[in-house]
Structure formats: C-alpha cells, structure tokens
Scaffold this motif. Structure first.
Motif, PDB file in Angstrom:
ATOM      1  N   GLU A  33      20.298  -1.300  -0.643  1.00 25.94           N
ATOM      2  CA  GLU A  33      19.750  -0.182   0.132  1.00 25.94           C
ATOM      3  C   GLU A  33      18.736  -0.686   1.149  1.00 25.94           C
ATOM      4  O   GLU A  33      18.033  -1.667   0.908  1.00 25.94           O
ATOM      5  CB  GLU A  33      19.086   0.806  -0.815  1.00 25.94           C
ATOM      6  CG  GLU A  33      18.595   2.083  -0.151  1.00 25.94           C
ATOM      7  CD  GLU A  33      17.992   3.056  -1.152  1.00 25.94           C
ATOM      8  OE1 GLU A  33      18.089   4.268  -0.917  1.00 25.94           O
ATOM      9  OE2 GLU A  33      17.417   2.594  -2.161  1.00 25.94           O
ATOM     10  N   ILE A  34      18.655  -0.010   2.299  1.00 33.01           N
ATOM     11  CA  ILE A  34      17.662  -0.329   3.318  1.00 33.01           C
ATOM     12  C   ILE A  34      16.681   0.839   3.421  1.00 33.01           C
ATOM     13  O   ILE A  34      17.078   1.969   3.723  1.00 33.01           O
ATOM     14  CB  ILE A  34      18.302  -0.602   4.687  1.00 33.01           C
ATOM     15  CG1 ILE A  34      19.251  -1.802   4.618  1.00 33.01           C
ATOM     16  CG2 ILE A  34      17.226  -0.866   5.746  1.00 33.01           C
ATOM     17  CD1 ILE A  34      19.943  -2.123   5.930  1.00 33.01           C
ATOM     18  N   LEU A  35      15.410   0.549   3.161  1.00 30.60           N
ATOM     19  CA  LEU A  35      14.353   1.549   3.275  1.00 30.60           C
ATOM     20  C   LEU A  35      13.549   1.273   4.528  1.00 30.60           C
ATOM     21  O   LEU A  35      12.993   0.186   4.696  1.00 30.60           O
ATOM     22  CB  LEU A  35      13.443   1.483   2.039  1.00 30.60           C
ATOM     23  CG  LEU A  35      12.171   2.350   2.085  1.00 30.60           C
ATOM     24  CD1 LEU A  35      12.543   3.832   2.041  1.00 30.60           C
ATOM     25  CD2 LEU A  35      11.234   2.003   0.926  1.00 30.60           C
ATOM     26  N   GLY A  36      13.478   2.243   5.423  1.00 33.03           N
ATOM     27  CA  GLY A  36      12.655   2.124   6.621  1.00 33.03           C
ATOM     28  C   GLY A  36      11.268   2.695   6.363  1.00 33.03           C
ATOM     29  O   GLY A  36      11.141   3.824   5.878  1.00 33.03           O
ATOM     30  N   VAL A  37      10.220   1.912   6.665  1.00 34.53           N
ATOM     31  CA  VAL A  37       8.834   2.369   6.507  1.00 34.53           C
ATOM     32  C   VAL A  37       8.226   2.464   7.900  1.00 34.53           C
ATOM     33  O   VAL A  37       8.123   1.455   8.608  1.00 34.53           O
ATOM     34  CB  VAL A  37       8.023   1.396   5.627  1.00 34.53           C
ATOM     35  CG1 VAL A  37       6.609   1.917   5.427  1.00 34.53           C
ATOM     36  CG2 VAL A  37       8.705   1.193   4.274  1.00 34.53           C
ATOM     37  N   VAL A  38       7.842   3.666   8.304  1.00 37.73           N
ATOM     38  CA  VAL A  38       7.375   3.882   9.678  1.00 37.73           C
ATOM     39  C   VAL A  38       5.986   4.500   9.678  1.00 37.73           C
ATOM     40  O   VAL A  38       5.536   5.096   8.701  1.00 37.73           O
ATOM     41  CB  VAL A  38       8.354   4.785  10.465  1.00 37.73           C
ATOM     42  CG1 VAL A  38       9.713   4.133  10.589  1.00 37.73           C
ATOM     43  CG2 VAL A  38       8.492   6.150   9.818  1.00 37.73           C
ATOM     44  N   GLY A  39       5.322   4.364  10.819  1.00 43.05           N
ATOM     45  CA  GLY A  39       3.986   4.921  10.993  1.00 43.05           C
ATOM     46  C   GLY A  39       3.232   4.139  12.047  1.00 43.05           C
ATOM     47  O   GLY A  39       3.633   3.045  12.441  1.00 43.05           O
ATOM     48  N   GLU A  40       2.117   4.704  12.513  1.00 40.33           N
ATOM     49  CA  GLU A  40       1.286   4.041  13.510  1.00 40.33           C
ATOM     50  C   GLU A  40       0.620   2.804  12.918  1.00 40.33           C
ATOM     51  O   GLU A  40       0.550   2.630  11.699  1.00 40.33           O
ATOM     52  CB  GLU A  40       0.207   5.006  14.012  1.00 40.33           C
ATOM     53  CG  GLU A  40       0.734   6.156  14.853  1.00 40.33           C
ATOM     54  CD  GLU A  40      -0.354   7.170  15.145  1.00 40.33           C
ATOM     55  OE1 GLU A  40      -0.918   7.119  16.267  1.00 40.33           O
ATOM     56  OE2 GLU A  40      -0.640   8.004  14.280  1.00 40.33           O
ATOM     57  N   SER A  41       0.079   1.956  13.789  1.00 35.67           N
ATOM     58  CA  SER A  41      -0.702   0.811  13.326  1.00 35.67           C
ATOM     59  C   SER A  41      -1.884   1.304  12.499  1.00 35.67           C
ATOM     60  O   SER A  41      -2.567   2.259  12.882  1.00 35.67           O
ATOM     61  CB  SER A  41      -1.214  -0.002  14.524  1.00 35.67           C
ATOM     62  OG  SER A  41      -0.135  -0.544  15.248  1.00 35.67           O
ATOM     63  N   GLY A  42      -2.126   0.656  11.367  1.00 35.51           N
ATOM     64  CA  GLY A  42      -3.215   1.057  10.501  1.00 35.51           C
ATOM     65  C   GLY A  42      -2.841   2.088   9.460  1.00 35.51           C
ATOM     66  O   GLY A  42      -3.698   2.532   8.688  1.00 35.51           O
ATOM     67  N   SER A  43      -1.560   2.466   9.395  1.00 39.75           N
ATOM     68  CA  SER A  43      -1.150   3.491   8.425  1.00 39.75           C
ATOM     69  C   SER A  43      -0.975   2.930   7.026  1.00 39.75           C
ATOM     70  O   SER A  43      -0.853   3.685   6.062  1.00 39.75           O
ATOM     71  CB  SER A  43       0.149   4.159   8.885  1.00 39.75           C
ATOM     72  OG  SER A  43       1.198   3.212   8.992  1.00 39.75           O
ATOM     73  N   GLY A  44      -0.934   1.594   6.892  1.00 34.05           N
ATOM     74  CA  GLY A  44      -0.824   0.988   5.572  1.00 34.05           C
ATOM     75  C   GLY A  44       0.533   0.386   5.269  1.00 34.05           C
ATOM     76  O   GLY A  44       0.784  -0.055   4.137  1.00 34.05           O
ATOM     77  N   LYS A  45       1.406   0.325   6.257  1.00 31.62           N
ATOM     78  CA  LYS A  45       2.766  -0.178   6.033  1.00 31.62           C
ATOM     79  C   LYS A  45       2.742  -1.617   5.527  1.00 31.62           C
ATOM     80  O   LYS A  45       3.314  -1.940   4.477  1.00 31.62           O
ATOM     81  CB  LYS A  45       3.586  -0.116   7.338  1.00 31.62           C
ATOM     82  CG  LYS A  45       3.616   1.234   8.015  1.00 31.62           C
ATOM     83  CD  LYS A  45       4.532   1.245   9.227  1.00 31.62           C
ATOM     84  CE  LYS A  45       4.127   0.284  10.334  1.00 31.62           C
ATOM     85  NZ  LYS A  45       2.829   0.577  10.922  1.00 31.62           N
TER      86      LYS A  45
END
Length: 319
Positions: A33-45
């Motif tokens: 499975e491929i999980l995409g983790v998205v968010g702005e810089s500094g979001s904790g990714k």
C-alpha cells in the motif's frame, strides 16, 4: 499489518517550554500500500516518520505511543536492533540528497557499503549489485556513475542515487520524504515511476511525504492530511479528492490550478500562517485561518472521527 502507529506523540524540551511536534497521531499501513502524507511545512510530516525510523536522537526529545512493524514494537528497541532493520527491511529516501550523501566518497562506494552492512556477500558482488541498481534508476552510464562523487551529479541524478541506496536491500517498508522537491517535472515523473515499480516488483509498503497534492492524486492509495502536529483528515485517495471534509483539505485542493475551463485570475490562498507549536490557539488549531469557523471552534478541540474517511472538524461532526 505491515506498520501500525498508535497515539504517537513527539515533544521537544526547549528554553521556551515543551514543544509538542506530534500530538497523538495513529495510522496503519498494509503490505503493498502507498500512504500519502500531506500538509504545509511544519505540520509534522517528517518528524512523525523520523520517529518511526528511530532517527530522532535529540536528548531533549520525548517520544510516546506505539510503533509496531510486523507486530514488533520499535519504540524502546535497542539501537543495535534498529540498525539491523534500517536500510534492510525499512529504508528512507531523504529530502535533500546532497546532505544525505557523504561528499568525500563515491556514489558506488556508499551504496555498496549499505549492501555489505546488511548482506553477507563479497565486495565484488556488492559492486555488481550497485551497477544494477543505478541502471534500474535510469543512470545513462551506471558503471561510470559509480566512480563519481555527489557534487559531480545533477540534483536529479543525486536523488536517483539516494533512491538506489534505499532500494539496495529490497525494503519491505519505504519512507520517501519529499523525494521530488526542487526537481523538474520530467525527473519528478521518472521518480514516481520508480516508486510504483518498487511496489509492483517487491510488494513494498510506501509512505510518501509531500506537500504536492498533484503527486498524491497520482500515487497514493490512501491519504493522511496533517496540520500543526495532528491528523485533520484521512481517507482513500478517491474519497479525499471527491469529498474533502476538512476546511484545510478543501483549501489545499483549491490551490491547485484547474486543468480544464478558464484560468482564474488568481489562485485562492489560505490566509495567515500555521500557528507556533509553542502557542497553539485554544480549540481547533486551524480555527484562526478557517473560513467556516464558528463559536465552538474557539474552545473545543475536534477529535478525528472513526471510520475509513474521517475529519477532525466540529462542522463535520455536527453534520
């Protein structure tokens, strides 16, 4: 289940107080499975996945929760045991290949050293494997490239070398931290093809960290949207793009230029800036920037709902 993360919290002691970079996130990842983790810089990714990899070594860091890989708890695992997993069963593609590679050693030497560290083969066999890997990631002349130093390669070629290193032991779990950042679209497409090939060839599970919703729409099976150290929405790719439930997710999707129709005079932007993790606003962290906030948002912290497609939004809960 390949990877199961439960209530992960990462905090750092600072002179200004305790900074909670990750505030209780949970997710699962199946084989292939491929999980995409998205968010702005500094979001904790990146911090969340560095914790998974056991790469947060700051003495001021506090890591709590549970990280289970194939049923084995990784938090608290001795460093020697973690080293046996990292680079072998679990690998990471770092965002900046220039800092991920050692400038005083050749590309071939560095990849071969990783193979020799985890596999009982001769150096000759390891170098043959390096040449195969560089060919696999589309180096035009793999044997010649083995003798080059990182500064002698373009940004795209350095990124491909880092990917070759990550793939060298056919990892069961791959974490890719924005591997297409600062690359032109042609090279980016090639790297996305390599990620798909890894999944197809070895049935590897992949976590793909990015801020590019276009990349997510092409690659991910499921998506996790992060903001201010927490998960604000999760769901399948189809669910997230057809029915975004959190205002932050809708704002991210709204900032993508349309492929059809008239071009807008100006793309919509999310007002304001992400909050300081030292001084998070009461209630919803996205509240000060949210176009649909109402009075309860200023005092109640929304919890992520249950089910496959869920959002941490009071409006969503009320609906």
């Amino acid at each position: 289940m390949m990877l199961s993360v439960r209530d992960l919290r990462v905090s750092f002691r600072t002179e200004d107080g305790l900074v909670r970079a990750i505030d209780g996130i949970s997710f699962d990842l199946d084989q292939g499975e491929i999980l995409g983790v998205v968010g702005e810089s500094g979001s904790g990714k990146t911090v969340s996945l560095l914790a998974v990899m056991g790469l947060i070594t700051d003495p001021n860091a506090i890591i709590e929760g549970s990280i289970r890989y194939k049923g084995r708890e990784l938090l608290g695992l001795p460093a020697r045991e973690l080293r046996r997993l990292r680079g072998n069963e679990i690998a990471m593609i770092f965002q900046d290949p220039m800092t991920a590679l050692t400038p005083v050693y050749t590309i071939g030497w560095q990849i071969a050293e990783q193979i020799l560290a985890h596999q009982k083969i001769s150096r000759k066999k390891a170098l043959e494997r390096v040449e195969e890997l560089l060919a696999e990631v589309n180096f035009p002349n793999p044997r010649e490239a083995m003798s080059r130093y990182p500064h002698q390669l373009s940004g795209g070629m350095r990124q491909r070398a880092v990917i070759a290193m990550a793939l060298s032991c056919n990892p069961a779990l791959l974490v890719a931290d924005e591997p297409t950042t600062a690359l032109d679209v042609t090279v980016q497409a090639g790297i996305l093809d390599l990620v798909r090939k890894l999944r197809a060839t070895h049935n590897s599970a992949i976590v793909f960290i990015t801020h590019d919703m276009g990349v997510v729409s092409e690659l991910a099976d499921r998506v996790m949207v992060m903001y201010a150290g927490g998960v604000v929405e999760r769901g399948s790719r189809a669910e997230l793009f057809s029915d975004p439930r959190h205002p932050y997710t809708r704002a991210l999707l709204g900032s993508i230029p349309p492929l059809t129709g008239a071009n807008p005079a100006r793309l919509p932007a999310i007002p304001g800036s992400p909050p300081s993790l030292l001084r998070l606003p009461p209630g919803c962290a996205f509240g000060p920037r949210c176009p649909v906030r109402y009075e309860p948002c200023t005092s109640q912290k929304p919890a992520l709902g249950t089910g496959g497609h869920a959002a941490a939004c009071l409006r969503e809960v009320q609906a």
